[in-house]
Design a protein around this motif. Structure first.
Motif, PDB file in Angstrom:
ATOM      1  N   ILE A 453      96.598 -42.595  59.198  1.00  0.00           N
ATOM      2  CA  ILE A 453      95.807 -43.419  60.118  1.00  0.00           C
ATOM      3  C   ILE A 453      96.136 -44.908  59.949  1.00  0.00           C
ATOM      4  CG2 ILE A 453      93.900 -41.763  60.206  1.00  0.00           C
ATOM      5  CD1 ILE A 453      92.304 -43.771  58.466  1.00  0.00           C
ATOM      6  N   LEU A 454      97.131 -45.204  59.090  1.00  0.00           N
ATOM      7  CA  LEU A 454      97.411 -46.615  58.804  1.00  0.00           C
ATOM      8  C   LEU A 454      97.877 -47.390  60.019  1.00  0.00           C
ATOM      9  CD1 LEU A 454      99.233 -47.025  55.402  1.00  0.00           C
ATOM     10  CD2 LEU A 454      96.923 -47.653  56.042  1.00  0.00           C
ATOM     11  N   VAL A 455      98.748 -46.805  60.807  1.00  0.00           N
ATOM     12  CA  VAL A 455      99.385 -47.652  61.789  1.00  0.00           C
ATOM     13  C   VAL A 455      98.802 -47.603  63.200  1.00  0.00           C
ATOM     14  CG1 VAL A 455     101.560 -48.256  62.864  1.00  0.00           C
ATOM     15  CG2 VAL A 455     101.464 -47.813  60.437  1.00  0.00           C
ATOM     16  N   ASP A 456      98.816 -46.459  63.821  1.00  0.00           N
ATOM     17  CA  ASP A 456      98.453 -46.500  65.236  1.00  0.00           C
ATOM     18  C   ASP A 456      97.277 -45.604  65.592  1.00  0.00           C
ATOM     19  OD1 ASP A 456      99.630 -44.164  64.725  1.00  0.00           O
ATOM     20  OD2 ASP A 456     101.104 -44.227  66.328  1.00  0.00           O
ATOM     21  N   PHE A 457      96.562 -45.119  64.597  1.00  0.00           N
ATOM     22  CA  PHE A 457      95.509 -44.148  64.881  1.00  0.00           C
ATOM     23  C   PHE A 457      94.417 -44.723  65.791  1.00  0.00           C
ATOM     24  CE2 PHE A 457      91.904 -41.391  64.166  1.00  0.00           C
ATOM     25  CZ  PHE A 457      92.493 -40.133  64.178  1.00  0.00           C
ATOM     26  N   ASN A 458      93.978 -45.926  65.457  1.00  0.00           N
ATOM     27  CA  ASN A 458      92.908 -46.529  66.250  1.00  0.00           C
ATOM     28  C   ASN A 458      93.360 -46.770  67.692  1.00  0.00           C
ATOM     29  OD1 ASN A 458      90.275 -47.489  66.465  1.00  0.00           O
ATOM     30  ND2 ASN A 458      90.957 -49.600  66.207  1.00  0.00           N
ATOM     31  N   ASP A 459      94.610 -47.204  67.869  1.00  0.00           N
ATOM     32  CA  ASP A 459      95.131 -47.420  69.225  1.00  0.00           C
ATOM     33  C   ASP A 459      95.149 -46.109  69.997  1.00  0.00           C
ATOM     34  OD1 ASP A 459      95.531 -49.969  68.484  1.00  0.00           O
ATOM     35  OD2 ASP A 459      97.690 -49.776  68.144  1.00  0.00           O
ATOM     36  N   LYS A 460      95.564 -45.047  69.315  1.00  0.00           N
ATOM     37  CA  LYS A 460      95.634 -43.736  69.988  1.00  0.00           C
ATOM     38  C   LYS A 460      94.238 -43.274  70.376  1.00  0.00           C
ATOM     39  CE  LYS A 460     100.007 -41.709  69.150  1.00  0.00           C
ATOM     40  NZ  LYS A 460     100.844 -41.813  67.962  1.00  0.00           N
ATOM     41  N   LEU A 461      93.291 -43.470  69.452  1.00  0.00           N
ATOM     42  CA  LEU A 461      91.908 -43.085  69.739  1.00  0.00           C
ATOM     43  C   LEU A 461      91.421 -43.810  70.993  1.00  0.00           C
ATOM     44  CD1 LEU A 461      88.921 -42.097  68.898  1.00  0.00           C
ATOM     45  CD2 LEU A 461      88.776 -44.285  67.730  1.00  0.00           C
ATOM     46  N   LYS A 462      91.696 -45.111  71.044  1.00  0.00           N
ATOM     47  CA  LYS A 462      91.230 -45.897  72.190  1.00  0.00           C
ATOM     48  C   LYS A 462      91.915 -45.433  73.467  1.00  0.00           C
ATOM     49  CE  LYS A 462      88.423 -48.661  70.053  1.00  0.00           C
ATOM     50  NZ  LYS A 462      86.990 -48.449  70.158  1.00  0.00           N
ATOM     51  N   SER A 463      93.200 -45.101  73.399  1.00  0.00           N
ATOM     52  CA  SER A 463      93.869 -44.739  74.637  1.00  0.00           C
ATOM     53  C   SER A 463      93.441 -43.334  75.090  1.00  0.00           C
ATOM     54  CB  SER A 463      95.382 -44.927  74.544  1.00  0.00           C
ATOM     55  OG  SER A 463      95.976 -43.794  73.991  1.00  0.00           O
ATOM     56  N   ILE A 464      93.244 -42.424  74.154  1.00  0.00           N
ATOM     57  CA  ILE A 464      92.786 -41.080  74.543  1.00  0.00           C
ATOM     58  C   ILE A 464      91.407 -41.153  75.193  1.00  0.00           C
ATOM     59  CG2 ILE A 464      91.935 -38.871  73.596  1.00  0.00           C
ATOM     60  CD1 ILE A 464      94.237 -38.935  71.633  1.00  0.00           C
ATOM     61  N   THR A 465      90.537 -41.987  74.632  1.00  0.00           N
ATOM     62  CA  THR A 465      89.150 -42.002  75.111  1.00  0.00           C
ATOM     63  C   THR A 465      88.887 -43.123  76.107  1.00  0.00           C
ATOM     64  OG1 THR A 465      88.460 -43.420  73.281  1.00  0.00           O
ATOM     65  CG2 THR A 465      88.314 -41.054  72.907  1.00  0.00           C
ATOM     66  N   ARG A 466      89.935 -43.729  76.606  1.00  0.00           N
ATOM     67  CA  ARG A 466      89.838 -44.859  77.538  1.00  0.00           C
ATOM     68  C   ARG A 466      88.917 -45.947  77.000  1.00  0.00           C
ATOM     69  NH1 ARG A 466      92.871 -42.487  80.697  1.00  0.00           N
ATOM     70  NH2 ARG A 466      92.539 -40.385  81.430  1.00  0.00           N
ATOM     71  N   GLY A 467      89.007 -46.152  75.713  1.00  0.00           N
ATOM     72  CA  GLY A 467      88.227 -47.243  75.110  1.00  0.00           C
ATOM     73  C   GLY A 467      86.833 -46.847  74.660  1.00  0.00           C
ATOM     74  N   TYR A 468      86.391 -45.625  74.987  1.00  0.00           N
ATOM     75  CA  TYR A 468      85.003 -45.262  74.655  1.00  0.00           C
ATOM     76  C   TYR A 468      84.808 -44.672  73.266  1.00  0.00           C
ATOM     77  CZ  TYR A 468      83.779 -46.231  79.472  1.00  0.00           C
ATOM     78  OH  TYR A 468      83.560 -46.860  80.654  1.00  0.00           O
TER      79      TYR A 468
END
Ligand code: GTP
Length: 598
Positions: A453-468
């Motif tokens: 989860i170090l690098v892009d996990f949060n970005d992926k989470l945001k893109s999958i959930t459209r920011g929600y």
């Protein structure tokens, strides 16, 4: 003022739920004027946090409030950083309080960080008062928030205070709740001095300012004190409280929150969570909860131009005076030259330091792919820790490699749950628990390697959930894993800057991606260049760059002179920024591109 009239509390909240706005309101309502100038300054130097939506931690504030019962109370509001990288500091600030306001945005409801923060507050046995903020918004749904408080957080919704920090609604109700519900501090009953250190800052003029909460005894100016974890003794030059500016006092008494200034040289000498006692009559035992903090994420930081090494050394040194959690050690890389192996509490902490080097010290740096700390057991029984892939011993002598795990909390709208589970599994996580939060959201709890989860996990989470979606995590020990060291070879030579430790199942894909990326960014040479990814000598992916055929500068001859000069200058600049790996010249930009994309 008597201890019964003191209340120590903090505000815990998810990002953007209104903590700063509410703090300002509380200061306004108690006529504790906000220190606008200083705040603006601090924010200027810490743009990054602002951009990332995280307020830097500010100092505690002492407010004076005349309550409806006619008595005047001393209210100490302590700030907490609100990001998992700093959870130890959060826990020490919370340990200095008896209560907390749990702020929830009425239009957003409970978020991942709300849950994680509440857990920390509960561990400290704080009295938690829910505040439902932003009730002025048309999309506010107070009833839903109350249901969530009860269902998800097991808090009593009856005590929840509806408020709007922006419009100034419910502010007095909040202050009254603090006075009525947060317990007064309790003296530990004997007169040894014991004060806990919950933060420190370095002030260019006054040196280290240590933030303390007194649990027993008193701290007075001129007193000789001892830091119990280090055994170091100091003389107190000044004590005081923040109102919100530093306000010197004669002493700090039991229950008080304030600061002390002694002849301490760097913040590294002041351990967060340590106990301050009197030198002549030291307390027999320190306060509980002290831990040495150690960096969890490491990365190499190198100057782009090797001439800047000395300036970089000075810059990291200066940053460390102010940030004891940041560590550095000189190291060298065949590809990148001389630089520093730096340790951070987490990824955000790393980004903050790198960004401060760029912005405040004007350093042009390149950083290697971040690494977690691996525990390695060798076949001869020896244990070692590895924070740099280059130092992983050869596979023949390794019996087991263990990697750090985290327990991650994810809150996502129902419709994205399938994709989220897929992401967790792609990242080698196991979903441990799912819970319905309300009609449209689910909380997923999963055990996942920190490295993933170090690098892009949060970005992926945001893109999958459209920011929600939102996430938070806590550390969950070490687990053995099938990890290998992957090396990248350029024209047959391994490039240390690109070596990494990966899970065997992912090595090939990562090797292929890296090779393709390198092919893109390394310019053609006069000969064919091979790019290979290898594990223990076995090639798992390869690419080749064909040889350069045409002389690109030829078209310049006979051309206009200024254009030619420009081109030559550009070339010169370009050469300076080239690193040669064996016989191949690689532009710095290639390293940056590749290391950035991971
Ligand atoms: P960080 O510290 O950056 O995590 O955020 P925070 O929790 O301190 O939130 P902050 O006070 O910066 O507020 C976030 C946004 O919400 C700002 O744009 C505020 O103006 C807005 N806001 C805060 N309180 C209220 C409120 O009661 N009503 C409305 N409508 N907006 C609010």
């Amino acid at each position: 003022m008597s201890i019964e009239l003191t209340r120590n509390f903090s505000i815990i909240a998810h990002i953007d739920h209104g903590k700063t706005t509410l703090s300002d309101r509380l200061m306004g309502a108690t006529n504790t004027v906000a220190q606008r100038d200083e705040k603006a300054q601090l924010l200027d130097s810490m743009d990054l946090e602002r951009e990332r939506g995280i307020t830097i931690k500010s100092h505690p504030v002492t407010m004076s409030y005349k309550a409806k019962d006619g008595k005047t109370y001393k209210l100490n509001l302590l700030d907490t950083p609100g990001h998992v990288d700093f959870s130890y500091e959060v826990s020490r600030s919370l340990a200095a309080c008896e209560g907390a306001l749990l702020l929830v945005d009425a239009s957003q409801g409970v978020e991942a960080q709300t849950v994680a923060n509440l857990n920390l507050a509960m561990q400290q046995n704080l009295y938690v008062i829910p505040v439902i903020n932003k009730v002025d918004l048309p999309s506010a749904d107070v009833a839903r928030c109350k249901r969530q408080l009860e269902d998800i957080l097991q808090l009593s919704a009856d005590e929840a205070v509806p408020a709007s920090a922006k419009m100034g609604i419910g502010i007095i109700d909040i202050l009254e709740s603090v006075v009525r519900l947060v317990p007064a501090p309790v003296s530990l009953g004997e007169d040894y001095l014991r004060a806990s250190v919950f933060d420190s800052i370095f002030d260019a003029y006054r040196g280290v300012v240590t933030y303390v909460r007194v649990f027993s005894g008193t701290i007075v100016r001129g007193q000789k004190i001892r830091m119990m974890s280090t055994g170091l003794d100091y003389e107190v030059k000044e004590v005081g409280v923040f109102r919100p500016k530093m306000f010197a006092m004669d002493k700090l008494e039991v229950g008080d929150v304030g600061y002390l200034i002694a002849n301490v040289k760097t913040t590294a000498d002041v351990k967060i969570g340590d106990t301050v006692t009197e030198m002549r009559r030291p307390a027999p035992e320190a306060l509980p909860g002290f831990k040495e903090i150690h960096p969890l994420v490491f990365s190499g930081i190198y100057p782009i131009s090797s001439d800047d090494f000395e300036s970089l050394k000075m810059a990291v040194g200066k940053l460390q005076i102010n940030d004891a959690a940041f560590t550095f050690m000189a190291e060298s890389s065949a590809a990148l030259g001389f630089g520093f192996r730096c340790g951070f509490l987490g990824l955000l902490h790393m980004e903050i330091i790198q960004e401060r080097l760029r912005r405040e010290f004007n350093m042009d740096v390149i950083s290697t792919y971040p690494s977690v700390i691996y525990e390695v057991k060798k076949t001869n029984g020896e244990e070692m820790i590895v924070d740099n892939p280059s130092f992983l011993p050869s596979v023949q002598v390794i019996e087991e490699i263990r990697e750090p795990m985290v327990k991650i909390f994810l809150m996502v709208p129902n419709e994205y749950i399938g994709d989220m589970m897929q992401l967790v599994m792609d990242k080698r996580g196991q979903v441990e628990h799912t819970e319905t939060l309300d009609d449209n959201r689910v909380m997923l709890q999963s055990l996942i390697p920190l490295n993933e989860i170090l690098v892009d996990f949060n970005d992926k989470l945001k893109s999958i959930t459209r920011g929600y979606g939102s996430m938070d995590y806590e550390h969950a020990g070490y687990q053995p894993a099938d990890l290998v060291k992957m090396e990248m070879l350029i024209a047959g030579d391994p490039v240390d800057a690109f070596a990494c430790i990966v899970h065997r199942s992912k090595a090939e894909a990562r090797g292929r991606a890296l090779a393709a990326k390198l092919k893109e960014v390394i310019p053609q040479q006069l000969f064919v260049v091979s790019i290979q990814a290898a594990i223990g000598g076995k090639i798992i992916a390869s690419e080749r760059i064909s040889a350069l055929r045409k002389d690109v500068t030829a078209k310049c001859y006979g051309g206009d002179i200024s254009r030619k000069r420009k081109l030559l200058e550009k070339q010169k600049e370009g050469k300076k920024r080239m690193k040669s790996i064996g016989k191949v010249n690689i532009p710095q930009e290639a390293f940056i591109q590749v290391l950035k994309s991971g």
